[in-house]
Write a protein that holds these residues in place. Structure first.
Motif, mmCIF file in Angstrom:
data_model
loop_
_atom_site.group_PDB
_atom_site.id
_atom_site.type_symbol
_atom_site.label_atom_id
_atom_site.label_comp_id
_atom_site.label_asym_id
_atom_site.label_seq_id
_atom_site.Cartn_x
_atom_site.Cartn_y
_atom_site.Cartn_z
ATOM 1 N N SER A 1 -31.238 -130.843 19.827
ATOM 2 C CA SER A 1 -30.627 -131.309 21.064
ATOM 3 C C SER A 1 -30.208 -132.764 20.882
ATOM 4 N N TYR A 2 -28.939 -133.030 21.047
ATOM 5 C CA TYR A 2 -28.423 -134.385 20.909
ATOM 6 C C TYR A 2 -28.630 -135.142 22.220
ATOM 7 N N LYS B 1 -18.720 -130.307 25.857
ATOM 8 C CA LYS B 1 -17.872 -130.582 24.697
ATOM 9 C C LYS B 1 -18.719 -130.940 23.481
ATOM 10 N N ILE B 2 -19.799 -131.660 23.725
ATOM 11 C CA ILE B 2 -20.672 -132.089 22.633
ATOM 12 C C ILE B 2 -21.682 -131.014 22.256
ATOM 13 N N HIS B 3 -22.174 -130.261 23.255
ATOM 14 C CA HIS B 3 -23.299 -129.359 23.032
ATOM 15 C C HIS B 3 -22.933 -127.890 22.833
ATOM 16 N N THR B 4 -21.674 -127.586 22.659
ATOM 17 C CA THR B 4 -21.309 -126.222 22.311
ATOM 18 C C THR B 4 -21.081 -126.132 20.807
ATOM 19 N N LEU B 5 -21.738 -125.201 20.170
ATOM 20 C CA LEU B 5 -21.619 -125.035 18.720
ATOM 21 C C LEU B 5 -20.400 -124.189 18.396
ATOM 22 N N PRO B 6 -19.393 -124.726 17.685
ATOM 23 C CA PRO B 6 -18.192 -123.948 17.371
ATOM 24 C C PRO B 6 -18.514 -122.702 16.538
ATOM 25 N N GLY B 7 -17.850 -121.596 16.842
ATOM 26 C CA GLY B 7 -17.965 -120.392 16.036
ATOM 27 C C GLY B 7 -19.134 -119.504 16.375
ATOM 28 N N PHE C 1 -21.900 -117.926 19.792
ATOM 29 C CA PHE C 1 -22.059 -117.732 21.238
ATOM 30 C C PHE C 1 -23.196 -118.573 21.787
ATOM 31 N N PHE C 2 -23.816 -119.365 20.893
ATOM 32 C CA PHE C 2 -24.999 -120.107 21.308
ATOM 33 C C PHE C 2 -24.646 -121.547 21.668
ATOM 34 N N LYS C 3 -25.455 -122.119 22.523
ATOM 35 C CA LYS C 3 -25.291 -123.518 22.878
ATOM 36 C C LYS C 3 -26.505 -124.310 22.410
ATOM 37 N N ILE C 4 -26.266 -125.536 21.989
ATOM 38 C CA ILE C 4 -27.344 -126.426 21.600
ATOM 39 C C ILE C 4 -28.188 -126.729 22.843
ATOM 40 N N PRO C 5 -29.512 -126.860 22.700
ATOM 41 C CA PRO C 5 -30.374 -127.088 23.857
ATOM 42 C C PRO C 5 -29.916 -128.254 24.727
ATOM 43 N N ARG C 6 -30.272 -128.167 26.004
ATOM 44 C CA ARG C 6 -29.822 -129.176 26.959
ATOM 45 C C ARG C 6 -30.372 -130.551 26.587
ATOM 46 N N GLY D 1 -25.931 -130.171 33.224
ATOM 47 C CA GLY D 1 -26.570 -129.556 32.055
ATOM 48 C C GLY D 1 -27.604 -130.400 31.352
ATOM 49 N N ALA D 2 -27.956 -131.572 31.909
ATOM 50 C CA ALA D 2 -28.981 -132.406 31.283
ATOM 51 C C ALA D 2 -30.371 -131.821 31.510
ATOM 52 N N ARG D 3 -31.239 -131.953 30.499
ATOM 53 C CA ARG D 3 -32.626 -131.513 30.642
ATOM 54 C C ARG D 3 -33.424 -132.536 31.437
#
Length: 349
Positions: free
Chosen positions: A10-11, A93-99, A101-106, A133-135
């Motif tokens: 998670s960034y 834009k930052i937290h979606t992993l290209p290619g 269906f998964f998203k990087i943790p909030r 979407g912030a944790r």
């Protein structure tokens, strides 16, 4: 489980949620996003059409069914839904992993806010970040974030003074021993400079121009004093108030400096008021170390000399002043001690 399979992390994000521009810093990667704080949406359905630079191009040019707005006014949220949509867009834009269906943790998010905001306005910023979407969302006052961002040792017993001239507010503070000793906030900054140019040309020349044109003039030939102005000129196109027809006008840098002077004088008066209320020992420290300018407004040519002459103090503009607040948010994310203090106190004060 997904995180372990794909090695995702998670960034954490530092966000300068400004009236004019929004900057997003990713921990360990630097500033990733620098975009105008503008959202374009359908007027009836509120569906977001564009965010940032694309949306700013639409300002003053939209048909009746599209609304292009700045969701923040004077450094605080004016349109909650539009602000949340803008934050959601940048975080996604930052937290979606290209290619995949998964998203990087909030992410955890540190957001810079004006020091003069109310408790209701603080909660609005926090809720907007969480809804986007912030944790976890932490808030830090902009002058403190700017001080950390420009490299001031905030825990030093000697005082330091920071003046952050942004788009909607000018924030100024004296910092010592890990907190803000005294601070002031005035809703007089970049947007008011644009408005001053519009009013000046309307009253003196009978020419009506838009906000974008005023901003371009300010950036192109604007200055804080006559020496910095030089012999620059610009051709402005707008509408003649008398005839209602298009009109071109040649204006000098001296005229624009005259238009800006009332706004600059109000900012300087507030700086003087802050210095008058500062303990003498800290004033002596500031005299020795100098006053630091940050924020986009400090890019106005000659503003450091203008403030130095008015206050009789040394003044210098930090490197890359527009990024000072977001860099400070990033440094808080990297320092567990600072982050703990923000979490416990609700802001470094």
């Amino acid at each position: 489980m997904v995180d372990k399979l794909f090695g995702l992390v998670s960034y954490d994000l530092g966000i300068d949620l400004g009236t004019a521009n929004t900057l997003v810093l990713v921990r360990g990667k630097g500033i990733i996003i620098r975009e105008p704080s503008v959202v374009a949406m359908q007027r009836k359905t509120k569906r977001v059409i564009a965010v940032g630079g694309d949306a700013k191009k639409m300002v003053g040019r939209t048909p009746a069914n599209i609304l292009a707005i700045s969701p923040l006014s004077d450094g605080v949220i004016a349109d909650f839904d539009a602000t949340a949509a803008m934050l959601r867009h940048y975080i996604g834009k930052i937290h979606t992993l290209p290619g995949t269906f998964f998203k990087i943790p909030r992410p955890r998010v540190v957001v810079g806010i004006p020091s003069g905001v109310t408790e209701v306005e603080r909660r609005a910023v926090q809720e907007a970040a969480m809804n986007a979407g912030a944790r976890k969302a932490y808030l830090i006052e902009e002058p403190m974030a700017a001080a950390i961002g420009v490299g001031i040792n905030i825990d030093d017993s000697r005082g330091s003074m920071i003046v952050d001239i942004g788009g909607g507010t000018s924030e100024m503070a004296v910092v010592a021993l890990g907190g803000i000793v005294i601070n002031k906030s005035i809703r007089m900054a970049g947007k008011e400079m644009d408005a001053a140019i519009i009013n000046f040309l309307r009253l003196k020349n009978g020419l009506l121009i838009g906000e974008r044109t005023a901003e371009e003039i300010k950036i192109g030939i604007g200055s804080a004093d006559g020496k910095a102005a030089g012999e620059k000129y610009a051709v402005i196109r707008g509408r003649d108030l008398e005839t209602g027809l298009p009109k071109s006008l040649r204006v000098s840098a001296g005229e624009i400096q005259e238009a800006l002077s009332p706004v600059l004088n109000q900012i300087v008066d507030m700086i003087k008021n802050l210095i008058e209320e500062t303990p003498p020992e800290l004033v002596a420290d500031i005299m020795e170390r100098g006053m630091v300018l940050a924020g986009g407004g400090s890019l106005l040519p000659g503003i450091d000399k203008f403030i130095a002459e008015a206050t009789k103090m040394p003044v210098w503009v930090t490197e890359e002043p527009m990024a000072a607040v977001v860099r400070g948010c990033g440094k808080v994310l990297e320092n567990d001690t600072l982050l703990h203090r923000v979490r416990v106190t609700g802001g470094l004060r």
